[in-house]
Design an enzyme around this catalytic site. Sequence first.
Site, short mmCIF file in Angstrom:
data_model
loop_
_atom_site.label_atom_id
_atom_site.label_comp_id
_atom_site.label_asym_id
_atom_site.label_seq_id
_atom_site.Cartn_x
_atom_site.Cartn_y
_atom_site.Cartn_z
N LYS A 40 -12.45 8.15 2.06
CA LYS A 40 -11.40 8.95 2.70
C LYS A 40 -10.28 9.27 1.71
O LYS A 40 -10.13 8.57 0.70
CB LYS A 40 -10.84 8.19 3.91
CG LYS A 40 -10.14 6.89 3.53
CD LYS A 40 -9.84 6.04 4.76
CE LYS A 40 -9.21 4.73 4.35
NZ LYS A 40 -9.23 3.73 5.42
N ARG A 138 -4.97 -0.06 17.17
CA ARG A 138 -4.93 1.26 16.57
C ARG A 138 -5.98 2.09 17.31
O ARG A 138 -5.69 2.64 18.36
CB ARG A 138 -5.21 1.15 15.06
CG ARG A 138 -4.97 2.44 14.32
CD ARG A 138 -5.04 2.27 12.81
NE ARG A 138 -6.39 2.01 12.31
CZ ARG A 138 -6.70 1.96 11.02
NH1 ARG A 138 -5.77 2.11 10.09
NH2 ARG A 138 -7.94 1.74 10.64
N TYR A 267 19.57 13.28 -14.54
CA TYR A 267 20.35 13.63 -13.34
C TYR A 267 21.17 12.44 -12.88
O TYR A 267 20.69 11.30 -12.87
CB TYR A 267 19.41 14.00 -12.19
CG TYR A 267 18.75 15.35 -12.31
CD1 TYR A 267 19.52 16.50 -12.47
CD2 TYR A 267 17.37 15.47 -12.24
CE1 TYR A 267 18.91 17.73 -12.56
CE2 TYR A 267 16.76 16.70 -12.32
CZ TYR A 267 17.52 17.84 -12.49
OH TYR A 267 16.92 19.04 -12.58
N MET A 314 11.62 15.43 -11.12
CA MET A 314 10.37 15.86 -10.53
C MET A 314 9.29 16.00 -11.61
O MET A 314 8.13 15.69 -11.39
CB MET A 314 10.59 17.21 -9.83
CG MET A 314 9.52 17.56 -8.83
SD MET A 314 9.81 19.22 -8.15
CE MET A 314 11.34 19.00 -7.27
C1 LIG Z 1 -9.78 2.48 5.05
C2 LIG Z 1 -10.70 1.64 5.88
C3 LIG Z 1 -11.54 0.68 5.27
C4 LIG Z 1 -11.51 0.36 3.79
O1 LIG Z 1 -10.49 -0.53 3.46
P1 LIG Z 1 -10.38 -1.15 1.98
O2 LIG Z 1 -9.32 -2.16 2.10
O3 LIG Z 1 -10.01 -0.02 1.08
O4 LIG Z 1 -11.72 -1.70 1.63
C5 LIG Z 1 -12.45 0.01 6.09
N1 LIG Z 1 -12.51 0.28 7.43
C6 LIG Z 1 -11.71 1.17 8.02
C7 LIG Z 1 -11.83 1.39 9.49
C8 LIG Z 1 -10.78 1.87 7.28
O5 LIG Z 1 -9.96 2.75 7.90
#
Ligand SMILES: *Cc1c(COP(=O)(O)O)cnc(C)c1O
Length: 373
Positions: A40, A138, A267, A314
């Site tokens: 992701k 969640r 700055y 920046m």
């Molecule tokens: C992001 C995520 C992971 C991976 O977590 P890591 O700590 O990067 O291994 C696993 N399961 C779910 C549901 C996630 O959202």
Amino acid sequence: MQSPPMRPAWVEINLGQLAENFVIINNDRPPELKFLAIVKDDAYGHGASEIARAALAAGASYLGVVTLNEAIQLRESKIDSPILLFGERSETELACCLEFGLTCNISNRKTALAAAKLAEKKNKKFTFHLEIDTGMNRYGQRWQKALPLVSEIAAMPQFNLEGIFTHFAMSDESDKTYAMLQLQRFNELLFEIEKRNIKVKYRHACNSGGFLDLPMAHFDMVRIGILPLGVYPSKVCRRMAGLQPVMSVKTKIATIRDLESGDKVGYGMRYTAATPRQIAVLPIGYGDGYPRVRNRGTVLVRGKRAPIIGGNAMDATMIDITDIPACKQWDEVVVMGRQGDEEISVHEIAELKGSVSYDILTGWRSRLPRIYC
Ligand SMILES: *Cc1c(COP(=O)(O)O)cnc(C)c1O
């Protein structure tokens, strides 16, 4: 027209180290334990399709992303492995999921019924994993209420209930009390499911922290995101010999200037030279994802640490190189990663921002070109 030369600030992704990290993980992992590679957010800024390919070559059974676009981009780069979409799906996304052969997390009855209707209309089966909320609050169906939903869904002919999973709120710190409570809740539900003779191919719970520290929660598959990238999820979780970060961030000295005592830098005039100093200007700043700092943080040049002075802009960061007189214009500078015997870790940068490594990795902006080597 020829493409313009690359800007002197970039993110380097070491694919050799990535492959090595997967070898280390594979040697550590019980052979029957499958793994899902989380890619992701562009594989935490490393490039989703590149990391996905390496993961599949290393034996990943699944890829995991969160947004529908992330999944479609993987399909468009000709990746046809199973892909699991985490998070909550809106009903408007379901047709797309079916069309691209994506596995969804479906954990509420309303979405499930909409998915069933759609599958019937298209004469296809909907493959999905059901998330159980065991205490993270969640996503997912609350553990005490999940059994009727699991039973109902498992009986529906339009569905292939391929997986059931939960997610830990804290798997990587020394105190495992809450993780054990979550595991107990998950196990109780799994026991009831098995009693009803409902079979699922993948039961999974662990992220990287859980993979390292909670072997009793491995089940059939683990979901690892940060670990193959060579970064540990916490300071205290188990270590694996040889695992090294895959990402570095580099730049070059754009210009060198001499300060007289009393001169100000940057700055807000946050720095005043107490004595004559030599400083270098780096063409990288908070607009590239480096935290906004004032007289904090260091970078590596000629194998030595040079402190950041003043407030970074920046697009520019000033460093004091008085003690490294050999520095020249266009010398390579390491902002994150190794140079010689020194290393600036992602955790060190995270501390500057009061944040975590995940935030820093994903925070490097797309204006920094990605170089794969
Ligand atoms: C992001 C995520 C992971 C991976 O977590 P890591 O700590 O990067 O291994 C696993 N399961 C779910 C549901 C996630 O959202």
